[in-house]
Design an enzyme around this catalytic site. Structure first.
Site, short mmCIF file in Angstrom:
data_model
loop_
_atom_site.label_atom_id
_atom_site.label_comp_id
_atom_site.label_asym_id
_atom_site.label_seq_id
_atom_site.Cartn_x
_atom_site.Cartn_y
_atom_site.Cartn_z
N MET A 38 1.92 11.11 -6.00
CA MET A 38 3.28 10.71 -5.65
C MET A 38 4.25 11.10 -6.77
O MET A 38 3.98 10.82 -7.94
CB MET A 38 3.36 9.19 -5.44
CG MET A 38 2.61 8.64 -4.24
SD MET A 38 3.15 9.26 -2.63
CE MET A 38 4.88 8.75 -2.59
N GLY A 46 7.55 13.36 -2.54
CA GLY A 46 8.71 12.64 -3.10
C GLY A 46 9.63 13.55 -3.88
O GLY A 46 9.23 14.13 -4.90
N GLY A 47 10.84 13.71 -3.37
CA GLY A 47 11.86 14.48 -4.09
C GLY A 47 11.58 15.97 -4.18
O GLY A 47 12.07 16.65 -5.08
N GLY A 69 12.40 7.59 1.57
CA GLY A 69 12.73 9.00 1.42
C GLY A 69 13.98 9.16 0.58
O GLY A 69 14.66 8.18 0.25
N MET A 129 4.06 2.42 6.68
CA MET A 129 4.35 1.39 5.65
C MET A 129 4.30 0.02 6.30
O MET A 129 4.82 -0.17 7.40
CB MET A 129 5.75 1.63 5.08
CG MET A 129 5.98 3.03 4.54
SD MET A 129 7.55 3.17 3.69
CE MET A 129 7.66 4.96 3.50
N MET A 131 0.59 3.73 3.55
CA MET A 131 1.07 2.89 2.45
C MET A 131 0.94 1.45 2.93
O MET A 131 1.93 0.77 3.22
CB MET A 131 2.52 3.25 2.10
CG MET A 131 2.61 4.56 1.31
SD MET A 131 4.25 5.31 1.40
CE MET A 131 4.08 6.17 2.96
#
Ligand code: DX5
Ligand code: ZN
Length: 218
Positions: A137, A177-178, A144, A37, A68
């Site tokens: 995503m 993600g998640g 996170g 990132m 990213m």
């Protein structure tokens, strides 16, 4: 399709990246997910080439790099030269998509395109034939530990399109993600086959067991 797991090092202890990587290798995860990132494309700054290079020297696992960053085209060669096996960049970045896919291919690394929750499945259709992987995503990229967003329809639409338009080999669809034991069922049902997971795996009492749960047949 067989489910594979990519463990996100973003949730590891940064002072202990070496042993955290070995823990991932022993867990049965196929890949180590490396989130880069730049503080501009997303509101967070992580790590880059020097850490990847250091990990490559000791790694016995596929290094799955998720960029990213604003201008991925500028950096893909360097990431490949320093150990990335898979390079995924964002469709929403400022680099030309086709040029960036070609630049990744030239290095010999696998090429992936990532899309944020607000980007449609159709936006990625023109590239489905030319890439190895699409990353859907399931949170806004940047951090996170966020809450899972259900992207089932998008995943299913990409899987359908890929099955109809690719004759050689099935497209890898990755989600990020998640992801935990419960949300894994949702994304696998929709057609995803590579599950990125950070906090669920690193917070688990037993990482190998948690990886096993993500891979369970549905
Ligand atoms: C978020 C990153 C993810 C992150 C996932 O922008 O791309 O790879 O590490 O973390 P969890 O699994 O905790 O949502
Ligand atoms: Zn990621």
């Amino acid at each position: 399709m067989v489910t594979e797991v990519s463990a996100s090092i973003l949730s590891a202890d940064p002072l202990d990246f070496g042993s955290e990587m070995k823990k991932v290798e022993k867990s049965g995860a196929e890949m180590l997910h490396f989130d880069v990132m730049d503080g501009i494309f997303v509101n967070n700054i992580t790590y880059g080439i020097p850490l990847l290079k250091a990990m490559r020297r000791k790694a016995d696992i596929i290094l799955d790099v998720h960029l990213m960053i604003t201008d991925p085209l500028k950096y893909v060669k360097e990431f490949a030269e320093n150990g990335a096996d898979i390079i995924t960049f964002h469709l929403e970045s400022e680099s030309d998509t086709e040029e960036t896919v070609n630049a990744i291919r030239m290095t010999g690394a696998r090429a992936g395109i990532a899309i944020k929750p607000g980007t449609s499945a159709e936006a990625v259709f023109p590239y489905v034939k030319d890439v190895d992987m699409v990353l859907v995503m399931t949170v806004e990229p940047g951090f996170g530990g966020q809450k899972f967003m259900d992207m089932s329809q998008k995943i299913a639409a990409i899987r359908k399109y890929a099955d109809e338009h690719r004759s050689d080999r099935p497209l890898d669809i990755q989600v990020d993600g998640g992801i935990d034991d419960k949300t894994a069922v949702i994304v696998k049902n929709a057609g995803a086959n590579i599950l990125v997971s950070g906090s669920y795996l690193f917070n688990a009492e037993n990482m190998a067991e948690a990886v096993g749960k993500l891979k369970e047949d549905i």
